[in-house]
Design an enzyme around this catalytic site. Structure first.
Site, PDB file in Angstrom:
ATOM      1  N   SER A 133       6.030 -27.117  -6.000  1.00  0.00           N
ATOM      2  CA  SER A 133       6.790 -25.957  -6.485  1.00  0.00           C
ATOM      3  C   SER A 133       7.337 -26.306  -7.862  1.00  0.00           C
ATOM      4  CB  SER A 133       7.959 -25.688  -5.537  1.00  0.00           C
ATOM      5  OG  SER A 133       8.931 -24.853  -6.153  1.00  0.00           O
ATOM      6  N   TYR A 145      15.148 -27.968  -0.009  1.00  0.00           N
ATOM      7  CA  TYR A 145      13.828 -27.569  -0.514  1.00  0.00           C
ATOM      8  C   TYR A 145      13.485 -28.315  -1.811  1.00  0.00           C
ATOM      9  CZ  TYR A 145      10.044 -24.380  -1.917  1.00  0.00           C
ATOM     10  OH  TYR A 145       8.836 -23.851  -2.295  1.00  0.00           O
TER      11      TYR A 145
HETATM   12  C1  BGC Z   1      10.071 -20.842  -3.734  1.00  0.00           C
HETATM   13  C2  BGC Z   1      10.305 -19.372  -3.970  1.00  0.00           C
HETATM   14  C3  BGC Z   1      10.807 -19.141  -5.388  1.00  0.00           C
HETATM   15  C4  BGC Z   1       9.966 -19.865  -6.420  1.00  0.00           C
HETATM   16  C5  BGC Z   1      10.551 -19.784  -7.823  1.00  0.00           C
HETATM   17  C6  BGC Z   1       9.166 -21.370  -4.812  1.00  0.00           C
HETATM   18  O1  BGC Z   1       8.860 -22.702  -4.586  1.00  0.00           O
HETATM   19  O2  BGC Z   1       9.518 -21.022  -2.438  1.00  0.00           O
HETATM   20  O3  BGC Z   1      11.240 -18.873  -3.033  1.00  0.00           O
HETATM   21  O4  BGC Z   1      10.783 -17.745  -5.679  1.00  0.00           O
HETATM   22  O5  BGC Z   1       9.821 -21.218  -6.055  1.00  0.00           O
HETATM   23  O6  BGC Z   1      11.910 -20.053  -7.856  1.00  0.00           O
END
Ligand code: BGC
Length: 266
Positions: free
Chosen positions: A151, A164
């Site tokens: 991410s 996360y």
């Molecule tokens: C998350 C999303 C978020 C995006 C940008 C992703 O890794 O799961 O919820 O919108 O990152 O912030």
């Protein structure tokens, strides 16, 4: 186009979102696709049907990537069905958001277990099979490919989502470390770090017009991404076209990591 002809790809968390998009794209490129799901069997079966009805080959296998015995069974079933595995898309991931002061140990642990430990368990199993089998040059010049779906939050801090962001930051050095370790065996390891992609994980951030407008302030390229944007990058990274790309993180984010707040500030 059949850039992955005859190769077998396991896509974890392929019953929805980015994983689903990648599974369909790999099927179109001629791969045998293992559509892994944890709970949504019906949707996984639909993905399999879609791939098959377009002339591709796929099976659905249920497994919780955070459980070692499930991961072993996922690989055993794959090898029984297709003989081996060539590509792992380490995609399963979830969010359990909470303000830091209120975050429970259970929510911290669950996110680390699925997003980070799940990638470890699947990558280890894949690498063992790649080493056992070695290169089959009719299929690929590499012995195997691992793609970690990370991410933008492997570099962008994210208040209210520390479990996360920690899991994704962990994936970055996990990926680079195994890339360093497995390169001599010709196992290619890379990450894709998506930005905001329209899936159910972030529905609140794009569903209403006001939310989408707010989100777009973070995306210089001016649109929210689609699973297909990530799927195209995954196909390329899994194919021999990217053979010299190793240990890299590809940001598929419309420029979200460009600090857009600085465009007219600072
Ligand atoms: C998350 C999303 C978020 C995006 C940008 C992703 O890794 O799961 O919820 O919108 O990152 O912030």
């Amino acid at each position: 186009m059949t850039r992955l002809a005859g190769q077998t790809a396991i896509v974890t968390g392929a019953s929805s979102g980015i994983g689903l998009g990648i599974a369909l794209a790999m099927g179109r490129e001629g791969a045998h696709v293992v559509v892994n799901f944890r709970s949504n069997e019906e949707s996984a079966r639909e993905v399999v049907e879609t791939i098959r009805s377009a002339g591709g080959s796929a099976i659905a296998v249920g497994a919780d990537v955070s459980r070692e015995e499930d991961v072993k069974r996922l690989f055993e079933q794959t090898i029984r069905e297709f003989g081996t595995v060539d590509i792992l898309i380490n995609n399963s991931g979830l969010q359990k958001d909470a303000p830091f002061l209120e975050m429970s140990l259970a929510d911290w642990q669950k996110v680390i277990d699925v997003n980070l430990t799940g990638q470890f368990l699947c990558a280890r199993e894949a690498a063992r099979e790649f080493v056992r089998r070695g290169i089959v040059k009719e299929r690929s010049v590499a012995a195997g490919k691992i793609i970690c779906i990370s991410s933008v939050h492997d570099v962008i801090p994210w208040a209210g989502h520390v479990n996360y962001a920690a899991s994704k930051g962990g994936i970055m050095l996990f990926m680079k470390s195994i890339a360093q370790e497995l390169a001599p065996q010709r196992i290619r390891v890379n990450s894709i770090s998506p930005g905001a992609i329209k899936t159910s994980i972030n529905r609140d951030a794009w569903e209403s017009r006001e939310a989408e407008e707010k989100l777009l302030k973070l995306i210089p390229y001016g649109r929210v991404g689609e699973p297909e944007d990530v799927a195209r990058a995954a196909v390329w990274l899994a194919s021999d076209e990217s053979d010299y790309v190793h240990g890299a993180t590809l940001y598929v984010d419309g420029g979200m990591t460009l600090y857009p707040g600085f465009a007219d500030n600072g």
